[in-house]
Design a protein around this motif. Sequence first.
Motif, mmCIF file in Angstrom:
data_model
loop_
_atom_site.group_PDB
_atom_site.id
_atom_site.type_symbol
_atom_site.label_atom_id
_atom_site.label_comp_id
_atom_site.label_asym_id
_atom_site.label_seq_id
_atom_site.Cartn_x
_atom_site.Cartn_y
_atom_site.Cartn_z
ATOM 1 N N SER A 57 0.598 -1.113 -0.028
ATOM 2 C CA SER A 57 -0.205 -0.053 -0.300
ATOM 3 C C SER A 57 1.057 1.319 0.126
ATOM 4 C CB SER A 57 -0.809 -0.043 1.682
ATOM 5 O OG SER A 57 0.027 -0.029 2.329
ATOM 6 N N LEU A 58 2.081 0.974 -0.481
ATOM 7 C CA LEU A 58 3.456 2.246 -0.547
ATOM 8 C C LEU A 58 2.207 3.017 -1.864
ATOM 9 C CD1 LEU A 58 6.704 1.094 0.938
ATOM 10 C CD2 LEU A 58 4.933 2.201 2.267
ATOM 11 N N ASN A 59 1.177 4.117 -1.585
ATOM 12 C CA ASN A 59 2.068 4.843 -2.896
ATOM 13 C C ASN A 59 1.397 6.236 -2.298
ATOM 14 O OD1 ASN A 59 -1.161 5.384 -2.448
ATOM 15 N ND2 ASN A 59 -1.207 3.085 -2.470
ATOM 16 N N TRP A 60 1.275 7.632 -3.142
ATOM 17 C CA TRP A 60 0.958 8.443 -2.751
ATOM 18 C C TRP A 60 -0.681 8.926 -1.991
ATOM 19 C CZ3 TRP A 60 -2.778 12.872 -3.356
ATOM 20 C CH2 TRP A 60 -2.688 13.620 -2.864
ATOM 21 N N GLY A 61 -1.069 8.440 -2.119
ATOM 22 C CA GLY A 61 -2.895 8.831 -1.255
ATOM 23 C C GLY A 61 -2.101 7.971 0.123
ATOM 24 N N ALA A 62 -2.127 6.746 0.033
ATOM 25 C CA ALA A 62 -1.658 5.891 1.561
ATOM 26 C C ALA A 62 -1.231 6.433 2.296
ATOM 27 C CB ALA A 62 -1.133 4.549 1.304
ATOM 28 N N THR A 63 0.166 7.354 1.909
ATOM 29 C CA THR A 63 1.399 8.373 2.348
ATOM 30 C C THR A 63 0.400 9.652 3.271
ATOM 31 O OG1 THR A 63 2.845 7.191 1.087
ATOM 32 C CG2 THR A 63 3.409 8.926 2.322
ATOM 33 N N ARG A 64 -0.084 10.136 2.107
ATOM 34 C CA ARG A 64 -0.627 11.478 2.654
ATOM 35 C C ARG A 64 -2.067 10.795 4.511
ATOM 36 N NH1 ARG A 64 -1.213 15.901 -0.206
ATOM 37 N NH2 ARG A 64 -2.113 17.544 0.862
ATOM 38 N N ALA A 65 -2.351 9.872 4.144
ATOM 39 C CA ALA A 65 -4.040 9.446 5.153
ATOM 40 C C ALA A 65 -2.825 9.453 6.252
ATOM 41 C CB ALA A 65 -4.637 8.296 4.265
ATOM 42 N N TRP A 66 -2.183 8.695 6.545
ATOM 43 C CA TRP A 66 -1.908 8.505 7.357
ATOM 44 C C TRP A 66 -0.123 9.855 7.913
ATOM 45 C CZ3 TRP A 66 -0.286 3.880 10.438
ATOM 46 C CH2 TRP A 66 -0.772 2.565 9.498
ATOM 47 N N GLN A 67 0.256 10.704 6.971
ATOM 48 C CA GLN A 67 1.322 11.707 7.836
ATOM 49 C C GLN A 67 -0.189 12.188 7.876
ATOM 50 O OE1 GLN A 67 3.231 13.245 4.267
ATOM 51 N NE2 GLN A 67 1.516 14.827 3.964
#
Length: 412
Positions: A200-210
């Motif tokens: 699940s490493l992608n732009w959207g997931a990282t944006r949600a986690w950060q």
Amino acid sequence: MTKTNGRRRVVVTGHGVVTPLGTGVEKFWSGLKAGKVGIREVESFDTQDLYITIAGEVPDFDPKVHLKSRPLMLADKYSQYAGCAAAEAVEMSKLETPISDKEAYRSACVIGSGVGGLTTLEFSYKMLFQENKRATHPLTLLKAIGSSASAHVSIEYGIKGPTYGLVSACSTASHSIGNVYRMIREGLVDLGIGGAAEASLNWGATRAWQAMRVLSPDGLFPFSKNRNGTVLAEGAGILMLEEYEHAKERGAPILAELKGYGMTADAADMVNPSIDGASAAIEMALADSDLSPSDIDYINAHGTATAVNDLNETRAIKRVFGNAANNVSISSTKSMHGHCLGAGGGIEAVAAVKAIGENYVPPTAGLTDPDPECDLDYTPIHGKDREVNYAMSNSFAFGGLNAVLIFGPPPA
């Protein structure tokens, strides 16, 4: 059948991993022993407008090299990781495949994922809403669903018994392994593949986690005074589990015995972990394995490097272990392979089995300045030789979903 306390015994006859330290158990374990850190600057997606730019990406995975199945080559990356790790576990177990019709319905495949084919979904939404495409790829649904990995693996090996995906956030793999363990122990099946995969490493997931403020921009430093969050990672961890007599009869290699399993829910908070839930899961696993805290030689901690988790895990271990907490060796291998989310418990279960097989405790990398309140033996910087007969693996997930596994040596 050989039984302990009236139950069938369950052994590990194979295992497989895909990790940021490399694909395959040999690369993974060598990396752990060397204290190698697989967390690095992201290369697979654009991080220009993100303040989190590091992750644990798998560095060496090539579907054409690591997969033989055409359907898997067309699947989401999380299913590909699962297929690769399962292939290593099956090959190591020396199981003849496809499984015979006689045993097909006596076999299980439980492979979960925290979020399934999230990258497939992000790509599809991008095509629809950013590039105004009129349709998505025809395999989008099959690639995205959370049971896709288990279905692919069951097809690959002819498993016709219980087959499904399981979801419990960062405890997914441990729950999956525990489910297969219980099915074998109680006589529903004779063997099974259990674990999880995450990609699940992608732009959207990282944006949600950060946005949750739980990610570190610097690295993952469990139990350290300067820990400032976890680091997202990807991969897969799979175990081949088998009833002991069944494994002996076919001459399978026996790597370890799965002795106990405990699971609880905090029923308290979606983010902040509970000492009560974690300690109860540990107590249940010990009771299930008929072991006392003083029997445990090594704990692979959940150790996410968030402020609350590391402190509460320390307190939970102290509560259950009492004075024995001062004698157990502990480490968080997440310090090297990152937080692989749903797959984490499977990867860490493999580390626990290897610790028993090699009498070696892997280190907690980067632990140069321990938190005074995290004052147990967290094996800082360097691993060590130590007799490891019994190893515990902790998984404590968002939502307060806890799962604990205990492994022991191969039965005499």
